[in-house]
Design a protein around this motif. Structure first.
Motif, PDB file in Angstrom:
ATOM      1  N   LEU A  60       0.823  -1.207   0.000  1.00  0.00           N
ATOM      2  CA  LEU A  60       0.000   0.000   0.000  1.00  0.00           C
ATOM      3  C   LEU A  60       0.855   1.254   0.000  1.00  0.00           C
ATOM      4  N   SER A  61       2.000   1.216   0.676  1.00  0.00           N
ATOM      5  CA  SER A  61       2.906   2.367   0.669  1.00  0.00           C
ATOM      6  C   SER A  61       3.441   2.634  -0.729  1.00  0.00           C
ATOM      7  N   ALA A  62       3.861   1.584  -1.420  1.00  0.00           N
ATOM      8  CA  ALA A  62       4.357   1.751  -2.792  1.00  0.00           C
ATOM      9  C   ALA A  62       3.245   2.198  -3.728  1.00  0.00           C
ATOM     10  N   TYR A  63       2.042   1.675  -3.495  1.00  0.00           N
ATOM     11  CA  TYR A  63       0.912   2.065  -4.330  1.00  0.00           C
ATOM     12  C   TYR A  63       0.560   3.537  -4.112  1.00  0.00           C
ATOM     13  N   SER A  64       0.638   4.017  -2.862  1.00  0.00           N
ATOM     14  CA  SER A  64       0.326   5.419  -2.566  1.00  0.00           C
ATOM     15  C   SER A  64       1.331   6.340  -3.251  1.00  0.00           C
ATOM     16  N   ARG A  65       2.587   5.989  -3.226  1.00  0.00           N
ATOM     17  CA  ARG A  65       3.593   6.824  -3.894  1.00  0.00           C
ATOM     18  C   ARG A  65       3.346   6.860  -5.409  1.00  0.00           C
ATOM     19  N   MET A  66       2.958   5.718  -5.962  1.00  0.00           N
ATOM     20  CA  MET A  66       2.686   5.698  -7.394  1.00  0.00           C
ATOM     21  C   MET A  66       1.474   6.564  -7.717  1.00  0.00           C
ATOM     22  N   ARG A  67       0.446   6.500  -6.883  1.00  0.00           N
ATOM     23  CA  ARG A  67      -0.735   7.323  -7.108  1.00  0.00           C
ATOM     24  C   ARG A  67      -0.410   8.812  -6.972  1.00  0.00           C
ATOM     25  N   LEU A  68       0.450   9.164  -6.017  1.00  0.00           N
ATOM     26  CA  LEU A  68       0.848  10.555  -5.838  1.00  0.00           C
ATOM     27  C   LEU A  68       1.647  11.044  -7.032  1.00  0.00           C
ATOM     28  N   ALA A  69       2.530  10.200  -7.532  1.00  0.00           N
ATOM     29  CA  ALA A  69       3.321  10.584  -8.711  1.00  0.00           C
ATOM     30  C   ALA A  69       2.422  10.797  -9.911  1.00  0.00           C
ATOM     31  N   ASP A  70       1.376  10.002 -10.029  1.00  0.00           N
ATOM     32  CA  ASP A  70       0.418  10.167 -11.131  1.00  0.00           C
ATOM     33  C   ASP A  70      -0.277  11.533 -11.025  1.00  0.00           C
ATOM     34  N   GLU A  71      -0.647  11.902  -9.820  1.00  0.00           N
ATOM     35  CA  GLU A  71      -1.346  13.176  -9.623  1.00  0.00           C
ATOM     36  C   GLU A  71      -0.433  14.364  -9.935  1.00  0.00           C
ATOM     37  N   LEU A  72       0.828  14.281  -9.531  1.00  0.00           N
ATOM     38  CA  LEU A  72       1.767  15.364  -9.803  1.00  0.00           C
ATOM     39  C   LEU A  72       1.990  15.529 -11.301  1.00  0.00           C
ATOM     40  N   VAL A  73       2.136  14.447 -12.019  1.00  0.00           N
ATOM     41  CA  VAL A  73       2.319  14.517 -13.459  1.00  0.00           C
ATOM     42  C   VAL A  73       1.096  15.146 -14.111  1.00  0.00           C
ATOM     43  N   ALA A  74      -0.088  14.732 -13.617  1.00  0.00           N
ATOM     44  CA  ALA A  74      -1.324  15.271 -14.183  1.00  0.00           C
ATOM     45  C   ALA A  74      -1.444  16.778 -13.944  1.00  0.00           C
ATOM     46  N   LYS A  75      -0.947  17.305 -12.801  1.00  0.00           N
ATOM     47  CA  LYS A  75      -1.027  18.727 -12.495  1.00  0.00           C
ATOM     48  C   LYS A  75       0.026  19.544 -13.260  1.00  0.00           C
ATOM     49  N   VAL A  76       1.189  18.971 -13.524  1.00  0.00           N
ATOM     50  CA  VAL A  76       2.292  19.703 -14.155  1.00  0.00           C
ATOM     51  C   VAL A  76       2.047  19.885 -15.633  1.00  0.00           C
ATOM     52  N   ARG A  77       1.457  18.914 -16.274  1.00  0.00           N
ATOM     53  CA  ARG A  77       1.316  18.969 -17.731  1.00  0.00           C
ATOM     54  C   ARG A  77       0.546  20.225 -18.220  1.00  0.00           C
ATOM     55  N   PRO A  78      -0.523  20.681 -17.577  1.00  0.00           N
ATOM     56  CA  PRO A  78      -1.175  21.906 -18.036  1.00  0.00           C
ATOM     57  C   PRO A  78      -0.297  23.146 -17.870  1.00  0.00           C
ATOM     58  N   LEU A  79       0.549  23.133 -16.834  1.00  0.00           N
ATOM     59  CA  LEU A  79       1.430  24.269 -16.599  1.00  0.00           C
ATOM     60  C   LEU A  79       2.522  24.355 -17.661  1.00  0.00           C
ATOM     61  N   VAL A  80       2.924  23.236 -18.217  1.00  0.00           N
ATOM     62  CA  VAL A  80       3.943  23.238 -19.269  1.00  0.00           C
ATOM     63  C   VAL A  80       3.378  23.906 -20.509  1.00  0.00           C
ATOM     64  N   GLU A  81       2.128  23.643 -20.794  1.00  0.00           N
ATOM     65  CA  GLU A  81       1.507  24.222 -21.980  1.00  0.00           C
ATOM     66  C   GLU A  81       1.367  25.761 -21.846  1.00  0.00           C
ATOM     67  N   SER A  82       1.188  26.227 -20.612  1.00  0.00           N
ATOM     68  CA  SER A  82       1.073  27.680 -20.397  1.00  0.00           C
ATOM     69  C   SER A  82       2.417  28.352 -20.254  1.00  0.00           C
ATOM     70  N   GLY A  83       3.495  27.553 -20.161  1.00  0.00           N
ATOM     71  CA  GLY A  83       4.847  28.085 -20.028  1.00  0.00           C
ATOM     72  C   GLY A  83       5.236  28.404 -18.614  1.00  0.00           C
ATOM     73  N   SER A  84       4.363  28.077 -17.652  1.00  0.00           N
ATOM     74  CA  SER A  84       4.689  28.350 -16.251  1.00  0.00           C
ATOM     75  C   SER A  84       5.751  27.404 -15.715  1.00  0.00           C
ATOM     76  N   VAL A  85       5.793  26.198 -16.261  1.00  0.00           N
ATOM     77  CA  VAL A  85       6.766  25.175 -15.790  1.00  0.00           C
ATOM     78  C   VAL A  85       7.517  24.674 -17.004  1.00  0.00           C
ATOM     79  N   SER A  86       8.810  24.404 -16.814  1.00  0.00           N
ATOM     80  CA  SER A  86       9.639  23.934 -17.921  1.00  0.00           C
ATOM     81  C   SER A  86       9.375  22.456 -18.221  1.00  0.00           C
ATOM     82  N   GLY A  87       9.732  22.078 -19.422  1.00  0.00           N
ATOM     83  CA  GLY A  87       9.572  20.671 -19.795  1.00  0.00           C
ATOM     84  C   GLY A  87      10.444  19.762 -18.968  1.00  0.00           C
ATOM     85  N   ARG A  88      11.561  20.289 -18.504  1.00  0.00           N
ATOM     86  CA  ARG A  88      12.454  19.480 -17.663  1.00  0.00           C
ATOM     87  C   ARG A  88      11.730  19.045 -16.405  1.00  0.00           C
TER      88      ARG A  88
END
Length: 498
Positions: free
Chosen positions: A203-231
């Protein structure tokens, strides 16, 4: 006359006088000799001639015609000549013996003290009935070992049950994780189910994977607006892949570990059951008989150091050796138990009866007991001995006989009628139809009402029911069975009259 002539004359006169005195004796002896010669002639030549004449008349006279009165008085019976299965039978002496599988010397399995001996000679017991009780520390140690092995088996069974339940729950747990269910839903579903340490790890490993999924989902819109770099996005995606890898690794390791735990628990249970079985076998070796499952299940911590000796089968107590409170040593005979519902018939097949060796187990034989007249007992061949006894040139035959009536006793002398050789179809008559005179065998054939004919026959194999006829008769001829001896008497009388 001279003196010498006078002496001669006196001697001659004396001789005649002596002869005249002995003449009656000589006459008697002569008559007795003549009588003896006459009797010798009558007893030898004359008598043999009379017998020969009688036999000639008998052989010449072969037809009888009886009046109706004699026929009714004789109550004659006839049977047609038929083809029957005939096998030669022979009777050999034998003895009744105990069935060795049901005649047991119940011995003390261990050293100890006889605290109870509850049966006496003549008592009837059932299989499992208590016979004696022996107190021995050796029995106590064997029972303690059984109780210990039972505890080990129970613990191993509990561990296997737990590991198997965890394995089942874990498989369902992983299925819900792979479906992408939220952590809260999964925790609610498995809050009351056992998962061991695998719950926290996976469950600990699953929670980290779920959190990483959420972070990726939040960053991608910011890349399109130029607020966050592709790196930054790539870093977040790398972290997400690493978290997924850690989850899958934890999941696979958990599946492997639980499978290994289940296998080890099964092996431990098998080992515990083997040790328990060995402990029971050790106790059964001491007891001298197998313990039924119901008795095994009822044994508890209070079994103690007493040994209950029980009857191995239904039977009667033939003898008893010890009394209560006596010390016994392993191998001492406590009682002799026998079951005489079936007995063995032992007989010896000698060289003259060698065709009987071809008999196979299961073949029926007939047993008669001279002490029990008018009754025959069926028996079944059990086996033939393989070794010829040198002193008797015979092999032992053993047959089994049913004695549930209890009329037979071991040791009785018996006669065993065994079939000799192979059975075959042959023209046959009843044994009581066969008559004999002057070493010739014959029967009477009924030709008409009150008319009978003497027919000479040649016989072959014989049995209790039939006699093979090799020559002299044809199928269908009516052969006299009842009253045949009366016809023989009539034939003899008729021969004398002629």
């Amino acid at each position: 006359m001279t003196e010498s002539e006078s002496k001669i004359k006196n001697k001659t006169t004396g001789a005649w006088a002596s002869l005249l005195k002995s003449l009656p004796t000589l006459l008697v002896l002569g008559v007795m000799g003549a009588g003896w010669m006459a009797m010798h002639h009558i007893n030898s030549g004359g008598h043999s001639e009379l017998i020969e004449d009688e036999f000639v008349k008998l052989t010449q006279v072969d037809h009888l015609l009886l009046p109706e009165g004699k026929v009714q008085a004789g109550k004659f019976g006839s049977e047609p000549v038929t083809t029957q299965e005939v096998r030669h039978e022979h009777t050999v002496p034998g003895r009744l013996r105990y069935d060795q599988t049901k005649h047991v010397d119940v011995k003390a399995p261990i050293d100890g003290i006889v605290t109870e001996l509850v049966v006496s000679p003549g008592d009837l017991v059932k299989k499992g009935d208590l016979v004696a009780v022996i107190r021995s520390p050796e029995i106590g140690r064997a029972r303690v070992e059984i109780l210990k092995r039972q505890k080990d088996r129970d613990i191993a069974q509990q561990l296997l049950d737990r590991e198997s339940k965890i394995a089942t729950n874990l498989n369902r747990f992983i299925e819900m994780l792979d479906e992408g269910q939220s952590v809260d839903v999964i925790e609610d579903a498995f809050s009351d189910l056992a998962l061991g340490n695998y719950r926290r790890q996976i469950l600990s490993a699953y929670s980290r994977m779920r959190l990483a999924d959420e972070l990726v989902a939040k960053v991608r819109p910011l890349v399109e607006s130029g607020s966050v770099s592709g790196r930054t996005v790539r870093e977040r995606e790398g972290e997400r892949q690493l978290a997924e890898t850690e989850y899958r690794t934890a999941r696979d390791e958990a599946s492997f570990e639980i499978d290994k735990s289940v296998m080890k628990a099964k092996a431990d249970l098998t080992e515990a059951e083997s040790q328990l079985s060995l402990a029971w076998q050790s106790l059964e070796t001491l007891l001298g008989y197998a313990i039924e499952d119901g008795v095994k299940a009822s044994m508890d911590d209070d079994a103690g150091a007493t040994l209950e000796v029980r009857a191995p089968f239904d039977g009667s107590v033939e003898s008893r050796t010890f009394a209560p409170n006596e010390r016994v040593v392993r191998g001492d005979s406590l009682i002799v138990l026998a079951n005489t519902d079936s007995l063995w018939v032992e007989a010896n097949i000698r060289e003259s009866d060698w065709p009987a060796v071809a008999l196979r187990p299961g073949v029926a034989v007939e047993v008669t007991v001279p002490a029990i007249e008018g009754q025959a007992f069926p028996a079944t061949v059990k086996y033939f001995g393989r070794e010829v006894q040198a002193n008797t040139n015979s092999v032992p035959l053993v047959a089994e006989i049913d004695n549930r009536s209890g009329i037979l006793r071991p040791g009785m002398f018996v006669r065993v009628t065994v079939p000799m050789g192979d059975a075959r179809q042959a023209l046959s008559v009843r044994p009581k139809s066969l008559l004999q005179h002057e070493n010739e065998q014959f029967v009477f054939v009924q030709t008409d009402a009150g008319a009978f004919k003497k027919v000479d026959v040649e016989t072959g194999k014989t049995s209790d029911q039939w006699v093979e006829v090799k020559s002299g008769l044809s199928p269908g001829q009516l052969v006299v069975t009842d009253g045949a001896f009366l016809l023989k008497s009539e034939l003899l009388l008729q021969g004398e009259g002629e």
